[in-house]
Design a protein around this motif. Sequence first.
Motif, PDB file in Angstrom:
ATOM      1  N   GLY A 147       0.810  -1.213   0.000  1.00 46.76           N
ATOM      2  CA  GLY A 147       0.000   0.000   0.000  1.00 46.76           C
ATOM      3  C   GLY A 147       0.839   1.256   0.000  1.00 46.76           C
ATOM      4  O   GLY A 147       0.538   2.222  -0.715  1.00 46.76           O
ATOM      5  N   LEU A 148       1.917   1.244   0.786  1.00 45.77           N
ATOM      6  CA  LEU A 148       2.788   2.417   0.837  1.00 45.77           C
ATOM      7  C   LEU A 148       3.491   2.645  -0.495  1.00 45.77           C
ATOM      8  O   LEU A 148       3.596   3.783  -0.966  1.00 45.77           O
ATOM      9  CB  LEU A 148       3.819   2.239   1.959  1.00 45.77           C
ATOM     10  CG  LEU A 148       4.797   3.400   2.143  1.00 45.77           C
ATOM     11  CD1 LEU A 148       4.049   4.697   2.462  1.00 45.77           C
ATOM     12  CD2 LEU A 148       5.803   3.080   3.239  1.00 45.77           C
ATOM     13  N   VAL A 149       3.966   1.572  -1.112  1.00 48.84           N
ATOM     14  CA  VAL A 149       4.627   1.699  -2.415  1.00 48.84           C
ATOM     15  C   VAL A 149       3.658   2.238  -3.458  1.00 48.84           C
ATOM     16  O   VAL A 149       4.001   3.109  -4.265  1.00 48.84           O
ATOM     17  CB  VAL A 149       5.218   0.343  -2.864  1.00 48.84           C
ATOM     18  CG1 VAL A 149       5.698   0.416  -4.309  1.00 48.84           C
ATOM     19  CG2 VAL A 149       6.370  -0.049  -1.949  1.00 48.84           C
ATOM     20  N   ALA A 150       2.408   1.721  -3.444  1.00 48.97           N
ATOM     21  CA  ALA A 150       1.405   2.213  -4.395  1.00 48.97           C
ATOM     22  C   ALA A 150       1.118   3.690  -4.169  1.00 48.97           C
ATOM     23  O   ALA A 150       0.947   4.465  -5.121  1.00 48.97           O
ATOM     24  CB  ALA A 150       0.122   1.391  -4.256  1.00 48.97           C
ATOM     25  N   LEU A 151       1.060   4.101  -2.895  1.00 47.24           N
ATOM     26  CA  LEU A 151       0.788   5.505  -2.582  1.00 47.24           C
ATOM     27  C   LEU A 151       1.940   6.404  -3.032  1.00 47.24           C
ATOM     28  O   LEU A 151       1.724   7.462  -3.632  1.00 47.24           O
ATOM     29  CB  LEU A 151       0.566   5.655  -1.079  1.00 47.24           C
ATOM     30  CG  LEU A 151       0.244   7.070  -0.577  1.00 47.24           C
ATOM     31  CD1 LEU A 151      -1.087   7.554  -1.151  1.00 47.24           C
ATOM     32  CD2 LEU A 151       0.199   7.086   0.953  1.00 47.24           C
ATOM     33  N   LEU A 152       3.171   5.964  -2.772  1.00 48.48           N
ATOM     34  CA  LEU A 152       4.332   6.780  -3.125  1.00 48.48           C
ATOM     35  C   LEU A 152       4.549   6.849  -4.634  1.00 48.48           C
ATOM     36  O   LEU A 152       4.928   7.892  -5.167  1.00 48.48           O
ATOM     37  CB  LEU A 152       5.583   6.228  -2.445  1.00 48.48           C
ATOM     38  CG  LEU A 152       5.636   6.347  -0.922  1.00 48.48           C
ATOM     39  CD1 LEU A 152       6.890   5.671  -0.391  1.00 48.48           C
ATOM     40  CD2 LEU A 152       5.597   7.809  -0.495  1.00 48.48           C
ATOM     41  N   SER A 153       4.317   5.717  -5.306  1.00 45.65           N
ATOM     42  CA  SER A 153       4.561   5.688  -6.753  1.00 45.65           C
ATOM     43  C   SER A 153       3.440   6.337  -7.538  1.00 45.65           C
ATOM     44  O   SER A 153       3.639   6.802  -8.651  1.00 45.65           O
ATOM     45  CB  SER A 153       4.751   4.242  -7.229  1.00 45.65           C
ATOM     46  OG  SER A 153       3.571   3.483  -7.004  1.00 45.65           O
ATOM     47  N   ASN A 154       2.219   6.347  -6.967  1.00 47.06           N
ATOM     48  CA  ASN A 154       1.061   6.999  -7.597  1.00 47.06           C
ATOM     49  C   ASN A 154       0.851   6.510  -9.016  1.00 47.06           C
ATOM     50  O   ASN A 154       0.659   7.291  -9.946  1.00 47.06           O
ATOM     51  CB  ASN A 154       1.232   8.524  -7.581  1.00 47.06           C
ATOM     52  CG  ASN A 154      -0.062   9.244  -7.918  1.00 47.06           C
ATOM     53  OD1 ASN A 154      -1.146   8.697  -7.700  1.00 47.06           O
ATOM     54  ND2 ASN A 154       0.044  10.453  -8.432  1.00 47.06           N
ATOM     55  N   GLY A 155       0.916   5.170  -9.200  1.00 46.80           N
ATOM     56  CA  GLY A 155       0.683   4.594 -10.511  1.00 46.80           C
ATOM     57  C   GLY A 155       1.925   4.409 -11.327  1.00 46.80           C
ATOM     58  O   GLY A 155       1.906   3.774 -12.356  1.00 46.80           O
ATOM     59  N   ALA A 156       3.038   4.961 -10.891  1.00 44.80           N
ATOM     60  CA  ALA A 156       4.323   4.791 -11.585  1.00 44.80           C
ATOM     61  C   ALA A 156       4.254   5.165 -13.060  1.00 44.80           C
ATOM     62  O   ALA A 156       4.821   4.539 -13.923  1.00 44.80           O
ATOM     63  CB  ALA A 156       4.810   3.352 -11.441  1.00 44.80           C
ATOM     64  N   THR A 157       3.542   6.276 -13.359  1.00 47.21           N
ATOM     65  CA  THR A 157       3.415   6.653 -14.755  1.00 47.21           C
ATOM     66  C   THR A 157       4.556   7.557 -15.215  1.00 47.21           C
ATOM     67  O   THR A 157       4.676   7.837 -16.400  1.00 47.21           O
ATOM     68  CB  THR A 157       2.077   7.394 -14.965  1.00 47.21           C
ATOM     69  OG1 THR A 157       2.019   8.507 -14.061  1.00 47.21           O
ATOM     70  CG2 THR A 157       0.916   6.467 -14.695  1.00 47.21           C
ATOM     71  N   SER A 158       5.383   8.017 -14.268  1.00 50.23           N
ATOM     72  CA  SER A 158       6.413   8.971 -14.656  1.00 50.23           C
ATOM     73  C   SER A 158       7.680   8.319 -15.155  1.00 50.23           C
ATOM     74  O   SER A 158       8.578   8.999 -15.613  1.00 50.23           O
ATOM     75  CB  SER A 158       6.749   9.872 -13.457  1.00 50.23           C
ATOM     76  OG  SER A 158       7.220   9.088 -12.367  1.00 50.23           O
ATOM     77  N   GLY A 159       7.803   7.037 -15.063  1.00 49.45           N
ATOM     78  CA  GLY A 159       9.010   6.379 -15.534  1.00 49.45           C
ATOM     79  C   GLY A 159       9.115   4.976 -14.988  1.00 49.45           C
ATOM     80  O   GLY A 159       8.485   4.643 -13.974  1.00 49.45           O
ATOM     81  N   PRO A 160       9.935   4.121 -15.634  1.00 48.14           N
ATOM     82  CA  PRO A 160      10.009   2.723 -15.246  1.00 48.14           C
ATOM     83  C   PRO A 160      10.654   2.499 -13.883  1.00 48.14           C
ATOM     84  O   PRO A 160      10.459   1.446 -13.281  1.00 48.14           O
ATOM     85  CB  PRO A 160      10.873   2.100 -16.362  1.00 48.14           C
ATOM     86  CG  PRO A 160      11.683   3.249 -16.899  1.00 48.14           C
ATOM     87  CD  PRO A 160      10.797   4.436 -16.782  1.00 48.14           C
ATOM     88  N   ASN A 161      11.415   3.471 -13.366  1.00 46.96           N
ATOM     89  CA  ASN A 161      12.101   3.289 -12.096  1.00 46.96           C
ATOM     90  C   ASN A 161      11.376   3.948 -10.931  1.00 46.96           C
ATOM     91  O   ASN A 161      11.856   3.878  -9.796  1.00 46.96           O
ATOM     92  CB  ASN A 161      13.530   3.859 -12.181  1.00 46.96           C
ATOM     93  CG  ASN A 161      14.396   3.079 -13.148  1.00 46.96           C
ATOM     94  OD1 ASN A 161      14.283   1.864 -13.251  1.00 46.96           O
ATOM     95  ND2 ASN A 161      15.237   3.796 -13.882  1.00 46.96           N
ATOM     96  N   HIS A 162      10.223   4.581 -11.200  1.00 40.50           N
ATOM     97  CA  HIS A 162       9.517   5.304 -10.149  1.00 40.50           C
ATOM     98  C   HIS A 162       9.062   4.358  -9.038  1.00 40.50           C
ATOM     99  O   HIS A 162       9.218   4.667  -7.846  1.00 40.50           O
ATOM    100  CB  HIS A 162       8.315   6.033 -10.752  1.00 40.50           C
ATOM    101  CG  HIS A 162       7.812   7.161  -9.904  1.00 40.50           C
ATOM    102  ND1 HIS A 162       8.346   8.431  -9.922  1.00 40.50           N
ATOM    103  CD2 HIS A 162       6.834   7.196  -8.962  1.00 40.50           C
ATOM    104  CE1 HIS A 162       7.705   9.207  -9.066  1.00 40.50           C
ATOM    105  NE2 HIS A 162       6.789   8.482  -8.465  1.00 40.50           N
ATOM    106  N   THR A 163       8.516   3.224  -9.401  1.00 48.10           N
ATOM    107  CA  THR A 163       8.051   2.267  -8.404  1.00 48.10           C
ATOM    108  C   THR A 163       9.215   1.681  -7.615  1.00 48.10           C
ATOM    109  O   THR A 163       9.101   1.433  -6.415  1.00 48.10           O
ATOM    110  CB  THR A 163       7.260   1.131  -9.086  1.00 48.10           C
ATOM    111  OG1 THR A 163       6.176   1.698  -9.819  1.00 48.10           O
ATOM    112  CG2 THR A 163       6.700   0.163  -8.059  1.00 48.10           C
ATOM    113  N   ILE A 164      10.346   1.463  -8.277  1.00 46.28           N
ATOM    114  CA  ILE A 164      11.526   0.952  -7.589  1.00 46.28           C
ATOM    115  C   ILE A 164      11.989   1.937  -6.526  1.00 46.28           C
ATOM    116  O   ILE A 164      12.327   1.555  -5.396  1.00 46.28           O
ATOM    117  CB  ILE A 164      12.655   0.663  -8.588  1.00 46.28           C
ATOM    118  CG1 ILE A 164      12.225  -0.424  -9.580  1.00 46.28           C
ATOM    119  CG2 ILE A 164      13.921   0.233  -7.861  1.00 46.28           C
ATOM    120  CD1 ILE A 164      11.899  -1.749  -8.935  1.00 46.28           C
ATOM    121  N   LEU A 165      11.999   3.234  -6.863  1.00 45.98           N
ATOM    122  CA  LEU A 165      12.400   4.253  -5.893  1.00 45.98           C
ATOM    123  C   LEU A 165      11.430   4.281  -4.713  1.00 45.98           C
ATOM    124  O   LEU A 165      11.850   4.441  -3.561  1.00 45.98           O
ATOM    125  CB  LEU A 165      12.465   5.624  -6.568  1.00 45.98           C
ATOM    126  CG  LEU A 165      13.541   5.784  -7.645  1.00 45.98           C
ATOM    127  CD1 LEU A 165      13.417   7.149  -8.318  1.00 45.98           C
ATOM    128  CD2 LEU A 165      14.931   5.622  -7.040  1.00 45.98           C
TER     129      LEU A 165
END
Length: 348
Positions: A147-165
């Motif tokens: 849940g925290l990763v999903a909240l921080l990444s906000n869909g990870a639409t800004s780049g392929p490494n956004h979710t990793i960060l």
Amino acid sequence: MTASVPNGSDGSMVRLALLSLVSAVVLACAIAVATAIGDYTIGLGTVFLAITNGLGLTSATLPPIEESVVWDLRLSRALVAALAGAGLALCGAILQALLRNPLAEPFVLGVSAGASTGAVCVIILGVGAGSLSLSVGAFVGAFSAFGLVALLSNGATSGPNHTILAGVAASQLFNALTSYIVTTSGNAEQARNVMFWLLGSFGGVRWPDFQLLLVVVCLCLVICILMARSLDAFTFGDEDAAALGVPVARIRLLLFAVTALMTATIVSMVGAIGFVGLVVPHAARYLVGPMHLRLMPACAVVGAVFMVIADIVSRVIATQQTVPIGVVTALVGVPFFAIILYRARPQA
């Protein structure tokens, strides 16, 4: 032209069958070696007879100590290691497909750290007042990390490494919480045992752990195989998957739950073991290709072999002591992680 298609298909099936046979043999040999070695080395012949005696297939006379060591201690440890490797490899393959990121895996995304925090809350703080099991605590922690990763990444639409960060941030947060709980609430002996367990250890697993993990991993593997076509569609993106008739939100939630269940169950038994979910799916793709109907079983087998061999290395790499299994997998995973980052760099 038409005759070449069946030949190619037959060749592919023969290759797949050969790989399956070789994998099964390698896994059986790895488990046999893992069962034979230790502080007290036991011959492979004795190991075989002890196992067949335990299965009721033979009634050979063996030294009671050796038979007990093989059946009650080492075989269950080797089998749990195999299942843990299979489960973590499946988690990595699922996350890499859902997030379309070759670096995704439970450890990197903070899921293992969240599961560790949940488990430590149950062990040391007594959360749930005895009504929550270690696995339930780890499962809640794993889903909290998701849940925290999903909240921080906000869909990870800004780049392929956004979710990793976002996963790195979540991992640091939950690791900090775990360290705080251990250092402030546990005694010295408890803190030492928990910290060793958090780095990964198969030393305390027994047959009940194997039985539970067998049910969880097999159930999740079946679900992954049934969802193989959906996972193939996810690799093209959510919009393309929806255009192909995949119920994106429902399948994503289901597969995230599968990942959390396997990760939490494994972490609650053997601690947080990193990089298995990163390394193994890439190796399996090299062997069988990217189609998930083949990739999922291949990940399970390759992950099982990898973890059993890592457990063997952890017991022989240092004299008179066992190195945490997470140290061994990191020694392999970190260079592999660096190679993936290097290959994914923008070209000038």
